[in-house]
Every structure is written in C-alpha cells, then in structure tokens.
Write an enzyme that holds these catalytic residues in place. Structure first.
Site, PDB file in Angstrom:
ATOM      1  N   ASP A  93      20.879   8.216 -77.798  1.00 47.74           N
ATOM      2  CA  ASP A  93      19.711   8.320 -76.913  1.00 47.74           C
ATOM      3  C   ASP A  93      20.125   9.043 -75.625  1.00 47.74           C
ATOM      4  OD1 ASP A  93      17.104   7.772 -76.115  1.00 47.74           O
ATOM      5  OD2 ASP A  93      17.599   5.784 -75.309  1.00 47.74           O
ATOM      6  N   ASP A 115      19.437  15.852 -74.225  1.00 50.84           N
ATOM      7  CA  ASP A 115      18.367  15.859 -73.230  1.00 50.84           C
ATOM      8  C   ASP A 115      18.702  16.861 -72.135  1.00 50.84           C
ATOM      9  OD1 ASP A 115      16.472  15.431 -71.354  1.00 50.84           O
ATOM     10  OD2 ASP A 115      16.801  13.276 -71.129  1.00 50.84           O
ATOM     11  N   GLU A 145      14.314  17.856 -75.697  1.00 49.66           N
ATOM     12  CA  GLU A 145      13.227  17.395 -74.818  1.00 49.66           C
ATOM     13  C   GLU A 145      12.733  18.518 -73.921  1.00 49.66           C
ATOM     14  OE1 GLU A 145      13.618  13.540 -72.940  1.00 49.66           O
ATOM     15  OE2 GLU A 145      12.224  14.063 -71.335  1.00 49.66           O
ATOM     16  N   HIS A 189      10.103   5.658 -68.340  1.00 53.39           N
ATOM     17  CA  HIS A 189      11.091   4.631 -68.694  1.00 53.39           C
ATOM     18  C   HIS A 189      10.969   3.394 -67.795  1.00 53.39           C
ATOM     19  CE1 HIS A 189      13.055   8.232 -70.490  1.00 53.39           C
ATOM     20  NE2 HIS A 189      13.245   7.367 -71.461  1.00 53.39           N
ATOM     21  N   ALA A 234       8.026   4.151 -74.159  1.00 54.21           N
ATOM     22  CA  ALA A 234       6.813   3.670 -74.838  1.00 54.21           C
ATOM     23  C   ALA A 234       6.715   2.150 -74.901  1.00 54.21           C
ATOM     24  CB  ALA A 234       6.751   4.278 -76.244  1.00 54.21           C
ATOM     25  N   ILE A 276      11.542   2.310 -77.787  1.00 55.00           N
ATOM     26  CA  ILE A 276      11.243   1.035 -77.123  1.00 55.00           C
ATOM     27  C   ILE A 276      12.549   0.332 -76.766  1.00 55.00           C
ATOM     28  CG2 ILE A 276      10.183  -1.247 -77.435  1.00 55.00           C
ATOM     29  CD1 ILE A 276       8.191   0.212 -79.391  1.00 55.00           C
TER      30      ILE A 276
END
Ligand code: G3H
Ligand code: 13P
Ligand code: ZN
Length: 330
Positions: A93, A115, A145, A189, A234, A276
C-alpha cells in the site's frame, strides 16, 4: 527472490476482471498484526470473498517485513484450514520508491502500489513506468495513482483534494502500463474525512458529508472503459464505534467517514478495489476500550485482543456482504 506464486497468492488481474464484470469490489484490508490478519481471513473465508491483504511501509516497519510476509503465507494455509481456498493477494500500500516496490516484489508480494501522485505528472509517469516494467517481468500487478486525496498518507499531509483529471487518465495508463488506477473523487485517509461545517444535517441531526464526485468517476470510466479503478480512504467511520470509544475514555473528534450507500454505488461501477484501514482501527479500539472500562484489572492480552478480533471479523463480514458485494464471489 521468492515468487508470490510459491506462496499460494494471486495477483489482482483476474480478481479485478471478475469484479468489474460482476459489479462488485474486492476489499483491500490493511493489517499490521496477527489479530487483524486472523479476522480478515476468517471473515473472508466465512463469506466466501476474495481479499487483498494490504501492507503499508509503516506496517513493514512496525511488524517487520519478513515476519509480515510469512504471516501472509500463513494466511493462505489458515484459509485452507478453515475449509475454503479463497483467492488472496498480498499488496504493498502506498509504495513511494522503486526500491521499496522491488523489495516487496522480490519477497513474495503479488501486487504493489507505486504512489507517485505527489510528484509532478511526468515524474509520476516515469516512476510508475519503471515499477511496472520490473513488476510485470515477475507477473506482479501494479496500481498507480492520479490526483491527491486530502488528509494524511503516511507522512504526506495534503490540505485539499486535487481531484483526478479525467483528461489525463488515458495518457497515464497507456504510458505507464499500470493494471489499475487509484483516483481522487472526494475520499480521504483517516477517521476525520470531513469537518462538520462541510456537512449538512438530516432531520435527526446526523451529519451528512458531501457526496463523492461520481461525475468525475463517470468521466474517467468513459475515457478508459472497463479499466480497474481503486478507491483509497474508503472507511465509513461507524458512529457506534466512535460513541463506544468516546463513552469509554476516548477523545475522538469530528470523526466522519464515507456513507455506505456511496460505497455501494462505487462498487457497482469500475471501482473494483476499495481500501479500508481506519474502520478496523476503530473497531479494535472500541472493543479494547470496552473491555478495560468493564474490567480495569484485566491484563491478559488475549482477553482484550480476542474481543477486538471478534469485532473486526464482524466488521469485515459486513463489508463483504453489505457494502462491497464481494461475498460469495471467491
Ligand atoms: O493509507 C494509509 C493506510 O491507512 C496505512 O496507514 O501508513 O499508518 O500504516 P499507515
Ligand atoms: P481509510 O483511512 O479510509 O481506511 O483508507 C485506507 C487506505 O486508503 C489505505 O491505503
Ligand atoms: Zn490509501
């Protein structure tokens, strides 16, 4: 060099193809410790949901990168032991450098995010392309992204959203070769996604946050039909957890998330991965605080981490069944 295939993991290619065709989204749940991993796997096995296990660079620092990788390998075996072989991807992530992505790919991750969204556009393309070239040579899928989410991403804090510009997406995905694209349409976030003055109130005084920018999502879908889209930030920030935390000594303020109906709508579109993390943190904290409030003398970690794990499992089952629609798709 250890391939994810040897660990029994899958990359995200097939998962996303089926999710887009089926109008649902794959849950991408972050984990940092054993209880979180147990809850994710048992919830997803019980609801027959595919799952993406997400590891941030902060999680790697916290739990040790080698240990986390073995835990993911253990998760595959744990799922089998629970009686159902669900597809499991192991995903980095918010990878921020080529070296970090390479390290994860070489140690068994099946998917990575690079990212580059905080960099200028051309630098984002160059960095993302470099990661894609290496990842694809090992069969690993890559998430890029475009656009910046408001809030905190690892150590980077953005004051405002920079929504994804639909006019850039074709150029970005073709020049980089990414397998999926994280976009910015109003999520962010953490547990404080909106301030109360950004919200309206319903007849019961409940705060209603501004809707996500589905117009931007639709425009992106028109530009890259059928291309897998990812939603970060999310979490829904369930108000019952906030209340439990605050009623038992906590001090959470202005904790407002993305309403579930917005996420259901997104999951039915080309959004096929929904990230999540914060909701899990809230579930755990609420359960732990409740145990300590009721029994301040408790000092066996199993007595507070066990209930935290149970609450997490309930939360994840709810997500796969009632929000993302991934239950029954494994
Ligand atoms: O996007 C951020 C994720 O919630 C991971 O958070 O960097 O604190 O592990 P972390
Ligand atoms: P939340 O903070 O809304 O849970 O988002 C998590 C996330 O996007 C991880 O990449
Ligand atoms: Zn994120």
């Amino acid at each position: 060099m250890l391939s994810y295939k040897e660990l029994g993991l899958v990359n995200t290619k097939e998962l996303f193809k089926k999710a887009i065709e089926g109008g649902y989204a794959i849950p991408a749940f972050n984990f940092n410790n054993m209880e979180q991993l147990q809850a994710i796997i048992s919830a997803c096995v019980e609801t027959r949901s595919p799952v993406i296990l997400q590891v941030s660079s902060g999680a790697r620092k916290y739990a040790n990168q080698t240990l986390l990788r073995y835990m993911a390998q253990g998760a595959v075996e744990y799922a089998k032991e629970l009686g159902y072989n669900i597809p499991i991807a192991l995903h980095l992530d918010h990878g921020d450098t080529f070296e970090l992505c390479k390290d994860c790919i070489d140690s068994g991750f099946s998917s990575v995010m690079i990212d580059g969204s905080h960099h200028p556009y051309e630098d984002n393309i160059a960095l993302t392309k470099k990661v894609v070239e290496y990842a694809h040579s090992k069969g690993v899928t890559v998430e890029g992204e475009l656009g910046v989410l408001a809030g905190i991403e690892d150590d980077v804090v953005a004051e405002h959203h920079t929504y994804t510009r639909p006019e850039e997406v074709v150029d970005f995905v073709t020049r980089t070769g990414v397998d999926s694209l994280a976009i910015s349409i109003g999520t962010s976030h953490g547990a404080n996604k909106f301030t109360p003055d950004q919200c309206t109130r319903d007849e019961n005084g409940i705060l209603i946050p501004p809707p996500l920018r589905f117009d931007i999502l639709e425009e992106i879908e028109k530009q890259i039909p059928g291309f897998p889209i990812v939603l970060h930030g999310a979490s829904s920030v369930p108000q019952e957890y906030v209340a439990t935390i605050n009623n038992n000594g906590g001090a959470l303020k202005d904790s407002i998330g993305i309403p579930e109906d917005q996420l259901r709508k997104a999951a039915a579109s080309a959004v096929c991965k929904v990230n999540i993390d914060s909701d899990g943190r809230l579930a755990m904290t609420a359960a732990v605080r409740e145990v300590f409030a009721k029994n301040p003398a408790e000092f066996d970690p199993r007595k507070y981490l066990g209930p935290a794990r149970e609450e997490l499992k309930k939360l994840y089952m709810h997500k796969t069944k009632n929000v993302l629609g991934s239950a029954g798709k494994a």
